[in-house]
Write an enzyme that holds these catalytic residues in place. Structure first.
Site, PDB file in Angstrom:
ATOM      1  N   HIS A 186       0.680  -1.033   0.022  1.00 54.45           N
ATOM      2  CA  HIS A 186       0.022   0.044  -0.006  1.00 54.45           C
ATOM      3  C   HIS A 186       0.723   1.222   0.229  1.00 54.45           C
ATOM      4  O   HIS A 186       1.924   1.360   0.787  1.00 54.45           O
ATOM      5  CB  HIS A 186      -0.932   0.095   1.141  1.00 54.45           C
ATOM      6  CG  HIS A 186      -1.723   1.278   1.170  1.00 54.45           C
ATOM      7  ND1 HIS A 186      -2.848   1.220   0.391  1.00 54.45           N
ATOM      8  CD2 HIS A 186      -1.580   2.516   1.879  1.00 54.45           C
ATOM      9  CE1 HIS A 186      -3.517   2.581   0.824  1.00 54.45           C
ATOM     10  NE2 HIS A 186      -2.755   3.186   1.381  1.00 54.45           N
ATOM     11  N   ARG A 230     -14.358  12.514   7.109  1.00 56.71           N
ATOM     12  CA  ARG A 230     -12.996  13.027   7.423  1.00 56.71           C
ATOM     13  C   ARG A 230     -12.907  14.342   6.317  1.00 56.71           C
ATOM     14  O   ARG A 230     -12.237  15.189   6.705  1.00 56.71           O
ATOM     15  CB  ARG A 230     -11.865  12.105   7.449  1.00 56.71           C
ATOM     16  CG  ARG A 230     -12.150  11.273   8.684  1.00 56.71           C
ATOM     17  CD  ARG A 230     -10.993  10.048   8.537  1.00 56.71           C
ATOM     18  NE  ARG A 230      -9.703  10.385   7.965  1.00 56.71           N
ATOM     19  CZ  ARG A 230      -9.105   9.632   7.149  1.00 56.71           C
ATOM     20  NH1 ARG A 230      -9.503   8.347   7.061  1.00 56.71           N
ATOM     21  NH2 ARG A 230      -8.002   9.856   6.830  1.00 56.71           N
ATOM     22  N   LYS A 289      -8.765  -1.838   5.959  1.00 57.44           N
ATOM     23  CA  LYS A 289      -9.075  -2.149   4.398  1.00 57.44           C
ATOM     24  C   LYS A 289      -7.936  -3.442   4.076  1.00 57.44           C
ATOM     25  O   LYS A 289      -8.236  -4.545   3.688  1.00 57.44           O
ATOM     26  CB  LYS A 289      -8.949  -1.211   3.437  1.00 57.44           C
ATOM     27  CG  LYS A 289     -10.223  -0.213   3.568  1.00 57.44           C
ATOM     28  CD  LYS A 289     -10.218   0.703   2.397  1.00 57.44           C
ATOM     29  CE  LYS A 289      -9.218   1.830   2.190  1.00 57.44           C
ATOM     30  NZ  LYS A 289      -9.298   2.888   2.737  1.00 57.44           N
ATOM     31  N   ASP A 338     -15.374   2.011   7.335  1.00 56.02           N
ATOM     32  CA  ASP A 338     -14.081   3.059   6.980  1.00 56.02           C
ATOM     33  C   ASP A 338     -14.571   3.862   5.695  1.00 56.02           C
ATOM     34  O   ASP A 338     -14.471   4.974   5.755  1.00 56.02           O
ATOM     35  CB  ASP A 338     -12.886   2.436   6.475  1.00 56.02           C
ATOM     36  CG  ASP A 338     -11.980   3.142   5.487  1.00 56.02           C
ATOM     37  OD1 ASP A 338     -11.589   4.213   6.164  1.00 56.02           O
ATOM     38  OD2 ASP A 338     -11.810   2.991   4.551  1.00 56.02           O
ATOM     39  N   SER A 393      -7.950   3.575   8.987  1.00 59.29           N
ATOM     40  CA  SER A 393      -8.668   3.500   7.581  1.00 59.29           C
ATOM     41  C   SER A 393      -7.753   2.531   6.695  1.00 59.29           C
ATOM     42  O   SER A 393      -8.529   1.798   6.215  1.00 59.29           O
ATOM     43  CB  SER A 393      -8.672   5.091   6.863  1.00 59.29           C
ATOM     44  OG  SER A 393      -9.086   4.775   5.904  1.00 59.29           O
TER      45      SER A 393
END
Length: 428
Positions: free
Chosen positions: A86, A172, A191, A165, A187
């Site tokens: 990620h 947010r 995931k 999320d 967050s």
């Protein structure tokens, strides 16, 4: 049904700097997902978190509650190790494209569930949709079959993963709480853990084109996420990388695919190759292959074979011509010297103004639009030499892109001090 807790009590506890008890925090996330806790109340809670922070245990509980709000995938039946990556996002960050097939070339399954771009950062799915026929939406059965047969998948995440999320993320954005590290960490990691991967490598960026500008904040985010991964049984490491300058020479969609293919063919810009190989080494080591040589797989064509199979499996034609812009405009050097600065954020904004990005989630992107750099910091240029070329389908877009780039690049007499692309490695 009588609710066991009251949202106002939870908000007050965090507002006053206290630690929210586990049961109350789990209830807050669940009740918000169910619609019992109102957006206004969750907004107040998010602001309290931004201002007061959270303990490691609170962040762990919140992340776990967000995972529990939806389904959790499992790759246990694959018979292969799984590893994922990620990135916190940047300008010219096309690393997922060469990285997934590169790691898959070693027999490790890479389930890369990716997103779309918003604002100055591009989205992996938008880039890949430049390829004629390629599709982002796969069923779970298609995902598993492709991981079994090809080893790598880059596709859209299903709506069933961490729905809490999705709801909190949108909130947010409109309440000024995007920067809260506990909220960012929970967050991302809710995931990624829900995706079911065994190993995860995080590319946490800092600098002007990054989500976290400050290296210290990026380091804190990386450490928080590594701890969350390890707490959940996912082997996790992070690399802190510099996003002051755009990554590679292409910023956009189709042109970033073109550059990724150059990397898979054993060429491509040095910085893209360096980061791709470094992240691949991390993923392979976490998957139990510490001696694997990803650079060799780029050189000998194995990674390219995996790329072609991955694109074809999702309906794409790996040999098809990629979209090219109808209009181009080249900016040249005003004097002799050395390129000393290319501001990543501003170049990202300029590419967005050309049509490569979107201002709202529902906006389309122009796959051919973007910027091709001809020189990077440290490169010597002569007056009149091309610095970068803007591409768009509509020439009227050039003026606003050029306006954005005023002051975003500099030519100096001397070369700037070289900055390492990878600043630090963070592990549990």
């Amino acid at each position: 049904m009588t609710e066991p807790f009251d949202a106002v009590d939870v908000i007050r506890a965090k507002r006053d700097g206290g630690e929210v008890p586990e049961a109350a925090l789990r209830w807050m996330i669940d009740a918000y997902t169910r619609g019992y806790v109102a957006d206004a109340q969750m907004s107040a809670f998010a602001m309290a978190v931004l201002l007061r922070g959270m303990t490691r245990e609170e962040i762990r509980v919140m992340t776990d509650a967000m995972i529990a709000s939806g389904e959790r995938m499992s790759f246990a039946g694959l018979g292969k190790r799984t590893a994922d990556k990620h990135s916190t996002g940047g300008v010219g960050d096309k690393i997922t494209l060469p990285l997934a097939p590169l790691v898959a070339a070693f027999g490790v399954a890479v389930p890369q569930l990716s997103g779309r771009g918003l604002g100055h950062t591009g989205g992996t799915l938008d880039k890949l949709e430049s390829i004629p026929g390629w599709r982002a939406a796969l069923s779970n059965d298609e995902l598993m079959a492709q991981l079994r047969d090809v080893g790598a998948v880059i596709c859209a995440a299903g709506a069933g993963l961490a729905p809490a999320d999705k709801k909190l993320y949108a909130l947010r954005d409109v309440t000024g709480t995007v920067e809260a590290i506990p909220l960012i960490a929970s967050s991302i990691m809710s995931k990624k853990i829900a995706e079911g991967t065994e190993a995860l490598v995080l590319d946490v960026k800092f600098g002007s084109g990054a989500f976290m500008k400050d290296p210290a904040a990026a380091r804190e985010l990386a450490r928080t996420m590594v701890a969350l991964g390890e707490d959940s049984g996912v082997r996790t490491t992070a690399l802190l990388t510099d996003m002051s300058t755009p990554l590679g020479l292409a910023i956009g969609n189709a042109n970033e695919v073109r550059e990724s293919v150059e990397v898979l063919a054993g060429g491509g810009p040095a910085d893209v190759v360096e980061l791709t190989v470094a992240l691949a080494r991390e993923m392979l080591a976490l998957a139990g292959l510490p001696d694997a040589d990803p650079a060799a797989a780029l050189a000998d064509g194995r990674a390219m074979d995996a790329w072609r199979a991955m694109i074809a499996a999702q309906g794409g034609d790996p040999d098809a011509a990629l979209p090219a812009p109808r209009e181009t405009h080249t900016v040249t050097a005003a004097r002799d010297g050395v390129v000393s600065r290319l501001d990543a954020y501003t170049f990202g904004v300029a590419a967005w103004r050309l049509g490569a990005g979107r201002a709202r989630a529902e906006d389309p992107v122009v796959h051919a639009a973007g910027i091709d750099l001809h020189a990077k910091p440290g490169d010597r240029v002569a007056a009149g030499q091309p610095l970068f070329t803007l591409g768009a389908d509509d020439a009227s877009r050039f003026a606003r892109a050029i306006e954005a780039l005023e002051g975003a690049y500099e030519i100096a007499a001397e070369a700037p001090e070289p900055r390492p692309l990878i600043a630090e490695r963070i592990a549990a």
